[in-house]
Design a protein around this motif. Structure first.
Motif, PDB file in Angstrom:
ATOM      1  N   TYR A 176      -1.512  -2.634   7.875  1.00 17.44           N
ATOM      2  CA  TYR A 176      -2.024  -3.605   6.903  1.00 17.44           C
ATOM      3  C   TYR A 176      -1.013  -4.748   6.802  1.00 17.44           C
ATOM      4  O   TYR A 176       0.159  -4.601   7.176  1.00 17.44           O
ATOM      5  CB  TYR A 176      -2.231  -2.961   5.541  1.00 17.44           C
ATOM      6  CG  TYR A 176      -0.947  -2.756   4.755  1.00 17.44           C
ATOM      7  CD1 TYR A 176      -0.563  -3.659   3.762  1.00 17.44           C
ATOM      8  CD2 TYR A 176      -0.108  -1.676   5.026  1.00 17.44           C
ATOM      9  CE1 TYR A 176       0.615  -3.475   3.057  1.00 17.44           C
ATOM     10  CE2 TYR A 176       1.064  -1.500   4.326  1.00 17.44           C
ATOM     11  CZ  TYR A 176       1.428  -2.402   3.339  1.00 17.44           C
ATOM     12  OH  TYR A 176       2.610  -2.233   2.649  1.00 17.44           O
ATOM     13  N   SER A 205      -1.893   3.704   9.603  1.00 19.70           N
ATOM     14  CA  SER A 205      -2.783   2.548   9.592  1.00 19.70           C
ATOM     15  C   SER A 205      -1.959   1.315   9.281  1.00 19.70           C
ATOM     16  O   SER A 205      -0.957   1.385   8.563  1.00 19.70           O
ATOM     17  CB  SER A 205      -3.881   2.724   8.541  1.00 19.70           C
ATOM     18  OG  SER A 205      -4.729   1.607   8.538  1.00 19.70           O
ATOM     19  N   ASP A 259      -3.093   0.213  -4.028  1.00 23.11           N
ATOM     20  CA  ASP A 259      -2.559  -1.139  -3.796  1.00 23.11           C
ATOM     21  C   ASP A 259      -1.704  -1.541  -4.984  1.00 23.11           C
ATOM     22  O   ASP A 259      -2.166  -1.510  -6.136  1.00 23.11           O
ATOM     23  CB  ASP A 259      -3.687  -2.145  -3.605  1.00 23.11           C
ATOM     24  CG  ASP A 259      -4.433  -1.925  -2.310  1.00 23.11           C
ATOM     25  OD1 ASP A 259      -3.910  -1.196  -1.447  1.00 23.11           O
ATOM     26  OD2 ASP A 259      -5.551  -2.475  -2.162  1.00 23.11           O
ATOM     27  N   TYR A 281       2.719  -7.236   9.819  1.00 19.09           N
ATOM     28  CA  TYR A 281       1.940  -6.046   9.473  1.00 19.09           C
ATOM     29  C   TYR A 281       2.869  -4.849   9.323  1.00 19.09           C
ATOM     30  O   TYR A 281       3.867  -4.717  10.030  1.00 19.09           O
ATOM     31  CB  TYR A 281       0.873  -5.768  10.536  1.00 19.09           C
ATOM     32  CG  TYR A 281      -0.323  -6.703  10.423  1.00 19.09           C
ATOM     33  CD1 TYR A 281      -1.519  -6.258   9.871  1.00 19.09           C
ATOM     34  CD2 TYR A 281      -0.246  -8.023  10.847  1.00 19.09           C
ATOM     35  CE1 TYR A 281      -2.598  -7.116   9.753  1.00 19.09           C
ATOM     36  CE2 TYR A 281      -1.317  -8.882  10.729  1.00 19.09           C
ATOM     37  CZ  TYR A 281      -2.498  -8.427  10.185  1.00 19.09           C
ATOM     38  OH  TYR A 281      -3.573  -9.267  10.056  1.00 19.09           O
ATOM     39  N   LYS A 288       0.842  -1.201   0.000  1.00 21.93           N
ATOM     40  CA  LYS A 288       0.000   0.000   0.000  1.00 21.93           C
ATOM     41  C   LYS A 288       0.879   1.254   0.000  1.00 21.93           C
ATOM     42  O   LYS A 288       1.826   1.363   0.765  1.00 21.93           O
ATOM     43  CB  LYS A 288      -0.924   0.003   1.216  1.00 21.93           C
ATOM     44  CG  LYS A 288      -2.010  -1.081   1.186  1.00 21.93           C
ATOM     45  CD  LYS A 288      -2.925  -0.973   2.387  1.00 21.93           C
ATOM     46  CE  LYS A 288      -4.017  -2.050   2.345  1.00 21.93           C
ATOM     47  NZ  LYS A 288      -5.010  -1.770   1.299  1.00 21.93           N
ATOM     48  N   ASP A 339      -2.777  -9.517   2.815  1.00 21.77           N
ATOM     49  CA  ASP A 339      -4.218  -9.263   2.716  1.00 21.77           C
ATOM     50  C   ASP A 339      -4.708  -9.547   1.293  1.00 21.77           C
ATOM     51  O   ASP A 339      -4.061  -9.175   0.309  1.00 21.77           O
ATOM     52  CB  ASP A 339      -4.536  -7.811   3.081  1.00 21.77           C
ATOM     53  CG  ASP A 339      -4.486  -7.571   4.577  1.00 21.77           C
ATOM     54  OD1 ASP A 339      -4.620  -8.552   5.321  1.00 21.77           O
ATOM     55  OD2 ASP A 339      -4.293  -6.410   4.993  1.00 21.77           O
TER      56      ASP A 339
END
Length: 910
Positions: A618, A616, A546, A603, A535, A622
């Motif tokens: 991610y 944030s 993405d 992450y 990201k 994912d």
């Protein structure tokens, strides 16, 4: 010239019921009857005398006496051997004959006569007749009828040799010339009954008949229909060639005639031939020729049928169907269908053009061929709109279904220690509404059997330590997610995801306090993928993008779980003198604890805005082939309780001493869980209680299933769940957010199970007829209703009105919804299907239903059928909705004459 073909199979070749064509066979009398009957003369002692010349048996010729004459030369005289060669016998088998009145031998006229219920048996030949006359001088035999006391001709000749049987009025056969004349012969060849006025046998391979009747009716003397052929040339096992032939119905000649006909015959292999098309018309596509083509008999193990349709507005369809089989190895069939559909005419506003296709493949292998491996296939894939748009499918069940699925699998077991196995599977799931397709091509599953490293040498596994076992599993996928428009195009393969997952589970089980079963397990898992995401925040657009990263990556996880359970039995006795004697209750409570640590190291952070303050998290895994590892700890306790209730009642049969057991509830299950790491905002500690159950009534004819969701938490005025128990908010202990109830009831007075709608189920529809019966418009010869094998449809009795055969299927569904205090019935529908034999020759059926929420009639179909002995007439009508259509058919039941039909139908404007 019209050529009809008949498909016959040997070995295990699958017969294609949808495309059988005409075959006419006739095998006249062919045997040495003269020799058979003549032997009776020699076996009759005292009825005659025999004479022969007496000749001395001399082994050597007698030499002549030599004389010497001085005036003449020497002369040698000899007498030659005189012998008579015995006649060769012409019968080499045992002969039996019977005659009720007499068996007479007339030596003067060289005749042997058997009269009244005469029977003659020789090898595989059986001859029965009123009278049998053998002329052993002319080598001729005659068999015919005799008159009874009222002067009526009775005892027709019956000649049988092997599987061939002829029943003429009379027959004359010459043994030397092997020619025969047969009058009014009756014979059966396969499904065909044949009666010829005069038949002449020229030799072993050629017969000529005159004024022959060909029919599939059971009564050959009074058939409801027949084909009248003026002249026939018949070559057994090869062909029948006819002259002018026309169809006669109820003894009334029709204008349907053929100037010339050729009917190939074969008992050893399939025969190729033309498939005659049928004529039809459509309001949107014009006139058409449908289901015409050619059948290729490629071998005894496989075949090919090519069919096509053509409409005058340019629409056309092609279908390729093949069945194959090899005994003790495998069997299957393949159907490939393609349709180019054009509606209306170019230039009109309702003009449209669409290409649709469907591929079906079914394959199964006999387990005897290789017990350590299996291969099977069940494929149903193609255009999402095929069953809605097809001009040759009226498959309502498949039309209303939203999913097409396929599976091809190969499994192999290895006889190793420990044992191991491998499985390769290709799967396909297709949503016909969204046109989304998900495929694995292929997926791999492999495993090694459990190993008990601490078990005793004798194999005993008792206790916590000895029961410890481990196993190795691996799974891999080549995963595709695409749509109809991109199916098998380069973009589909570019977006493919490849991954593999390895796991090593370790577990054990043991007893606690004798009555409790406990278990513990842990699992190590390693996941490999070839695509991840990254990201990135785009400051210019102000959004997060993405980016797909190609390359190998992996993550590793582990977890732990334990469980404890027991079984509790309880019985309440009411007394043996009561109708209800006892109720038995079995409870199986269990509690499970599962812990999964946080894998936050997998992450990453990305910036949401330019300030760099708000971030944030991610995971780069994912949206991958396997789910990303959990970021938070999972610390959950699960609680479950299953119940069964059974009753003992006094049997209504007084002769039985033991009570009768009745199942009250097959299952009544409760389950919930508690999350110790819940934050009370996005996650809540207690999960809703799930309730489910089911049982059967009326000798298992009525199936009932129910379920409910009970939430312990309250909701606010906006319908959002609060971290506050519902009972503390002025409500009950639980808030029922949803509930459902389904009832299915099938009953019949015919006995036995109803025939399943297997073709509809294969296409993705229901296996019952609540959505109507599947109609393949390529072939409508088969009955739409299940026949009762225990009842003779051809027999009309005076008691028919007292018991009309019928069957009925009911399905009721009720759904309740109360997620946000709406408290409404979201679904409430009743469906019913009834089939009934209105008379012994009339059948009727209806499938319909009513939606009480939408207040409208659901799918409705009417079905009618008339049994016309050798013919069948059927009418199907769907009056409502986009699938509305009707279909009328009348034709001969026999597969050999399947082209003799008339079919008229309308197709929905889909």
């Amino acid at each position: 010239m019209i050529i009809f073909a008949k498909k016959l199979y040997v070995s295990l070749t699958c017969q294609k019921t949808s495309h059988n064509f005409t075959k006419i066979a006739f095998k006249p009398l062919h045997t040495n009857l003269f020799n058979i009957v003549l032997i009776s003369f020699f076996l009759t002692i005292g009825c005659g005398n025999s004479y022969s010349q007496e000749i001395k048996n001399k082994k050597k010729p007698i030499p002549a006496v030599k004389q010497t004459d001085k005036t003449a030369g020497s002369i040698t005289d000899t007498i030659k051997l005189d012998t008579v060669k015995p006649k060769k016998t012409f019968l080499d088998g045992k002969v039996r004959y019977v005659a009720k009145d007499y068996a007479k031998i007339d030596q003067k006229n060289k005749l042997i006569t058997l009269y009244n219920e005469a029977e003659l048996y020789y090898k595989d030949v059986e001859l029965k007749s009123g009278i049998i006359i053998l002329n052993y001088e002319k080598d001729e035999v005659y068999a015919g009828r005799i008159k009874d006391s009222a002067g009526v001709l009775v005892q027709y000749p019956n000649f049988k040799q092997g599987e061939s049987e002829v029943q003429p009025d009379s027959i004359r056969f010459n043994f030397k010339t092997k020619k025969a004349v047969i009058f009014n012969s009756r014979t059966k060849q396969g499904e065909l009954n044949i009666k010829a006025a005069v038949t002449k046998k020229e030799n072993d391979s050629t017969y000529f008949s005159k004024n022959a009747i060909i029919t599939t009716a059971e009564d050959i003397d009074e058939p409801e229909y027949y084909f009248l052929a003026r002249k026939i040339k018949f070559v057994p096992g090869k062909k029948i060639v006819t002259g002018l032939t026309n169809l006669v119905i109820a003894d009334v000649p029709t204008p349907l005639a053929l100037p010339y006909g050729y009917f190939p015959l074969s008992k050893e292999k399939s025969v190729s031939g033309i498939i005659v098309p049928s004529y039809n018309d459509s309001n949107t596509r014009g006139f058409s020729l449908q289901n015409g083509g050619y059948y290729f008999a490629l071998s005894d193990n496989y075949d090919l049928t090519v069919l096509g349709d053509y409409y005058t507005n340019g629409s056309y369809a092609m279908r390729f169907e093949s069945a194959y089989a090899t005994r003790y190895k495998y069997r299957g069939n393949v159907n490939i269908r393609y349709e180019n559909l054009i509606s209306s005419e170019r230039g009109y506003p309702d003009y449209s053009k669409q290409n649709i296709y469907n591929i079906q493949w079914s394959h199964s292998r006999d387990t005897k061929s290789n017990p350590n491996s299996t291969f099977s296939a069940s494929v149903n894939m193609g255009s999402s709109k095929y069953f809605k748009r097809s001009i040759n499918q009226a498959n309502v069940g498949s039309n209303l279904n939203n999913t097409l699925s396929s599976s091809i699998s190969y499994n192999k077991n290895f006889n190793t220690i420990p044992g191991s196995r491998i499985s390769l599977t290709a799967t396909h799931q297709q949503n016909t509404q969204t046109e989304e397709i998900v495929m694995t091509l292929p997926s791999l599953q492999a495993s090694i059997d459990r190993i008990y490293p601490f078990a005793s040498k004798d194999g005993a596994k008792k206790g916590l330590i000895k029961n410890i076992n481990l196993q190795y599993n691996v799974s891999g996928k080549n995963y595709f997610k695409t749509t109809d428009s991109l199916f098998f195009k380069p973009q589909m393969f570019k977006d493919a995801q490849i991954g593999m997952q390895h796991s090593i589970p370790i577990s054990t089980n043991f007893k606690i306090f004798k009555y409790f079963s406990a278990g513990a397990s842990t699992n190590y898992q390693e996941t490999w993928v070839t695509k991840t995401i990254k990201k990135e925040f785009d400051e210019a657009d102000g959004r997060v993008n993405d980016k797909v990263v190609d390359g190998f990556d992996a993550y590793r996880t582990y977890n732990f779980s334990t469980n404890l359970g027991t079984t509790i039995y309880g019985t309440y006795d009411f007394g043996s003198d009561k109708k209800l004697q006892a109720i038995r209750h079995v409870m199986r409570p269990s509690i499970t604890y599962a812990y999964t640590p946080s894998f936050e190291r997998y992450y990453d952070n990305y910036y949401v805005d330019a300030t760099g303050i708000i971030t944030s998290q991610y995971s780069r895994f994912d949206g991958g082939l396997f789910s990303a590892p959990g970021k938070d700890n999972s610390n959950i306790v699960g609680i479950a309780l299953s119940n069964t209730f059974e009753a003992k009642v006094r049997d209504s049969d007084s002769t039985k001493t033991e009570p009768k057991k009745i199942m009250l509830l097959n299952n009544l299950n409760f389950s919930t869980s508690y999350n110790f790491n819940a934050d009370g905002k996005s996650t809540f500690a207690w999960q809703p209680v799930l309730v489910s159950g089911g049982t059967q009534f009326f000798d298992n004819k009525l199936n009932m299933n129910f379920g409910a969701t009970l939430d312990p938490y309250a909701i606010d005025n906006g319908g959002n769940k609060m971290n506050k128990y519902n009972i503390d908010n002025g409500g009950s202990l639980f808030r029922m957010t949803s509930a459902n109830l389904t009832l299915n009831y099938s009953f019949s007075n015919k006995g036995g199970d109803k025939e399943k709608n297997s073709q509809s189920q294969r296409n993705g529809g229901r296996n019952d007829d609540l959505f109507g019966t599947n109609t393949d418009l390529n072939d409508t010869r088969n009955s739409q209703f299940a026949n009762d094998p225990e009842r003779e449809d051809d027999v009309i009795t005076e008691f028919f009105n007292s018991k009309i055969p019928w069957d009925m299927t009911l399905a009721y569904s009720l759904t309740y919804q109360n997620t946000n205090r709406e408290s409404k019935i979201s679904g409430n529908s009743l469906m019913v299907s009834v089939n009934m034999d209105i008379t012994p020759k009339w059948k009727g059926g209806v499938s319909t239903g009513y939606d009480f929420v939408q207040k409208g009639v659901t799918f409705t179909q009417f079905r009618f059928e008339r049994d016309l002995l050798s013919w069948r007439m059927a009418f199907n009508w769907t009056p409502l909705g986009v699938n509305s259509n009707w279909n009328f058919f009348i034709g001969i039941k026999s597969g050999m004459l399947s082209d003799i039909k008339w079919n008229k139908r309308s197709t929905s404007n889909r």
